[in-house]
Design a protein around this motif. Structure first.
Motif, PDB file in Angstrom:
ATOM      1  N   PHE A   1     -13.073   4.943  -7.511  1.00  0.00           N
ATOM      2  CA  PHE A   1     -11.675   4.375  -6.972  1.00  0.00           C
ATOM      3  C   PHE A   1     -11.109   5.167  -5.827  1.00  0.00           C
ATOM      4  CE2 PHE A   1     -11.041   2.039 -11.331  1.00  0.00           C
ATOM      5  CZ  PHE A   1     -11.668   0.867 -10.867  1.00  0.00           C
TER       6      PHE A   1
ATOM      7  N   GLN B   1     -10.739   4.939  -1.710  1.00  0.00           N
ATOM      8  CA  GLN B   1      -9.570   4.996  -0.800  1.00  0.00           C
ATOM      9  C   GLN B   1     -10.046   6.213   0.284  1.00  0.00           C
ATOM     10  OE1 GLN B   1      -5.256   5.358  -2.398  1.00  0.00           O
ATOM     11  NE2 GLN B   1      -6.070   7.480  -2.352  1.00  0.00           N
TER      12      GLN B   1
ATOM     13  N   ASN C   1      -7.799  -1.933  -0.201  1.00  0.00           N
ATOM     14  CA  ASN C   1      -7.471  -2.069  -1.548  1.00  0.00           C
ATOM     15  C   ASN C   1      -8.536  -1.922  -2.337  1.00  0.00           C
ATOM     16  OD1 ASN C   1      -9.063  -4.696  -1.305  1.00  0.00           O
ATOM     17  ND2 ASN C   1      -7.439  -5.228  -0.010  1.00  0.00           N
ATOM     18  N   ILE C   2      -8.298  -1.888  -3.812  1.00  0.00           N
ATOM     19  CA  ILE C   2      -9.082  -1.940  -4.962  1.00  0.00           C
ATOM     20  C   ILE C   2      -9.406  -3.190  -5.246  1.00  0.00           C
ATOM     21  CG2 ILE C   2     -10.054  -0.625  -6.925  1.00  0.00           C
ATOM     22  CD1 ILE C   2      -9.931   1.247  -4.835  1.00  0.00           C
ATOM     23  N   ASN C   3     -10.756  -3.407  -5.326  1.00  0.00           N
ATOM     24  CA  ASN C   3     -11.040  -4.810  -5.620  1.00  0.00           C
ATOM     25  C   ASN C   3     -11.955  -5.099  -6.796  1.00  0.00           C
ATOM     26  OD1 ASN C   3     -11.920  -7.728  -5.628  1.00  0.00           O
ATOM     27  ND2 ASN C   3     -12.191  -7.878  -3.214  1.00  0.00           N
ATOM     28  N   LEU C   4     -11.383  -5.307  -7.985  1.00  0.00           N
ATOM     29  CA  LEU C   4     -12.265  -5.387  -9.252  1.00  0.00           C
ATOM     30  C   LEU C   4     -12.825  -6.883  -9.231  1.00  0.00           C
ATOM     31  CD1 LEU C   4      -9.441  -3.980 -11.456  1.00  0.00           C
ATOM     32  CD2 LEU C   4     -11.373  -2.764 -10.271  1.00  0.00           C
TER      33      LEU C   4
ATOM     34  N   LEU D   1      -8.252   3.115 -13.883  1.00  0.00           N
ATOM     35  CA  LEU D   1      -7.126   2.857 -12.831  1.00  0.00           C
ATOM     36  C   LEU D   1      -5.910   3.914 -12.978  1.00  0.00           C
ATOM     37  CD1 LEU D   1      -7.127  -0.991 -12.506  1.00  0.00           C
ATOM     38  CD2 LEU D   1      -7.708   0.659 -10.690  1.00  0.00           C
TER      39      LEU D   1
ATOM     40  N   LYS E   1      -4.726   6.601 -10.479  1.00  0.00           N
ATOM     41  CA  LYS E   1      -3.506   6.746  -9.832  1.00  0.00           C
ATOM     42  C   LYS E   1      -2.650   8.123 -10.180  1.00  0.00           C
ATOM     43  CE  LYS E   1      -2.742   1.712 -10.063  1.00  0.00           C
ATOM     44  NZ  LYS E   1      -1.505   0.459 -10.344  1.00  0.00           N
TER      45      LYS E   1
ATOM     46  N   VAL F   1      -4.436  -2.955  -6.170  1.00  0.00           N
ATOM     47  CA  VAL F   1      -5.267  -3.204  -6.899  1.00  0.00           C
ATOM     48  C   VAL F   1      -5.395  -4.799  -7.275  1.00  0.00           C
ATOM     49  CG1 VAL F   1      -6.424  -3.169  -9.369  1.00  0.00           C
ATOM     50  CG2 VAL F   1      -5.280  -1.251  -8.150  1.00  0.00           C
TER      51      VAL F   1
ATOM     52  N   TYR G   1      -7.392  -8.162  -8.761  1.00  0.00           N
ATOM     53  CA  TYR G   1      -8.209  -8.492  -9.980  1.00  0.00           C
ATOM     54  C   TYR G   1      -8.887  -9.665  -9.567  1.00  0.00           C
ATOM     55  CZ  TYR G   1      -9.509  -9.565 -14.588  1.00  0.00           C
ATOM     56  OH  TYR G   1     -10.474  -9.815 -15.868  1.00  0.00           O
TER      57      TYR G   1
ATOM     58  N   VAL H   1      -2.343  -4.233 -12.191  1.00  0.00           N
ATOM     59  CA  VAL H   1      -3.120  -5.153 -11.064  1.00  0.00           C
ATOM     60  C   VAL H   1      -1.534  -5.718 -10.021  1.00  0.00           C
ATOM     61  CG1 VAL H   1      -3.846  -7.577 -10.791  1.00  0.00           C
ATOM     62  CG2 VAL H   1      -4.875  -5.724 -12.362  1.00  0.00           C
TER      63      VAL H   1
END
Length: 295
Positions: free
Chosen positions: A88, A92, A98-101, A115, A119, A127, A129, A147
């Protein structure tokens, strides 16, 4: 994980002891790729790219899945929770928006922990989802603290179709309840000054060949329930892959006429908050290489 009930299949298997649920996975985190992904909606990928982590296994496992090799667990590299936190942070550093799960439902407890660690170490991206929509409300509630953006599918309003293609006759009511909870958690979409989404819900619908009635019913349900408070992404990118070569209904692309029929219905309903696809999106080149990049 001792008696897993994370997804609506409610297998109850002991994944912590190495048993595998319907998702095909035990408790060990497995993934296929972690990299900047340029092929999401403009507010997600933009020019920076979305920091997408593609998790292996899936609790829905649609026969036509565009990510079939990872959904079936054929492409799966073990990673630790600590490594996931590092991924993660690395995404960045690479400039991800963004972070895409992607399909993380069966790893939710571990993902939440990773996560939180990331953070605590300075990861401050929104984040996302990214989900099949086949989610338990209780699992969605677990995720609400970490999320920001919910990106579920709404695949079926036809329960017979849901059973035929996904062995999930209860899909319509399950997805409705999950999206209702996501809307309670995040609501209408909000964007930064560069147009990147920061919070909210975008519901995707992939049009299937020969099933425009199902698509129209999905649009009626979503717009009838939420109006323009909900953003809808209408997709024509269905690509027939080798696993459907013997299923005539699925072994072709969506025709221009089929897509225009569904799009015209969306416009007739008055949908203004959403996305639709143009051009030749039904190509295998739009499916990323699951080569363990970034893991």
């Amino acid at each position: 994980m001792d008696a897993c009930t994370l997804c609506p299949r409610m297998c109850g298997v002991n994944r912590a002891a190495g048993e595998k649920g319907y998702c095909g996975m035990d408790a060990t985190i497995r993934a296929a790729r972690a990299a900047l992904h340029m092929w999401e909606e403009p507010c997600i990928s933009g020019t920076r790219g979305s920091g997408a982590v593609f998790f292996s296994g899936c609790s829905l496992r649609c026969i036509f899945c565009q990510n079939f090799e990872i959904a079936e667990g054929n492409c799966a590299k073990e990673i630790s929770g600590e490594r996931l936190s590092e991924i993660f942070l690395e995404l960045q550093e690479q400039g991800a928006a963004n972070i895409n799960l992607v399909t993380a439902a069966h790893y939710v407890p571990a993902v939440i922990e990773s996560l939180k660690k990331a953070k605590a170490q300075g990861m401050d991206l929104p984040v996302i989802y990214n989900s099949s929509g086949y989610e338990r409300v209780e699992t969605v509630q677990m995720l609400e603290e970490v999320v920001d953006v919910w990106l579920p599918d709404f695949k079926y309003m036809d329960s017979k179709l849901a059973f035929a293609y996904s062995r999930a006759k209860d899909y319509p009511e399950v997805a409705r309840a999950a999206i209702r909870e996501m809307m309670k958690a995040a609501g209408t979409c909000a964007y930064d000054e560069d147009g990147y989404i920061q919070k909210g819900v975008i519901v995707r619908h992939l049009i299937l060949p020969g099933h425009t009635k199902n698509s129209i019913a999905v649009l009626d349900e979503l717009y009838g329930t939420y109006g323009d408070d909900l953003t809808i992404s209408l997709m024509n990118q269905y690509t027939p892959l080798p696993q459907v070569r013997n299923i005539p209904d699925l072994n072709r692309r969506v025709t221009k006429r089929e897509y225009e029929k569904v799009l015209d219905h969306a416009l007739d309903l008055g949908i203004t908050q959403g996305f639709f696809q143009e051009g030749g999106t039904a190509k295998e080149s739009f499916i990323p290489l699951f080569d363990y990049e970034g893991l």
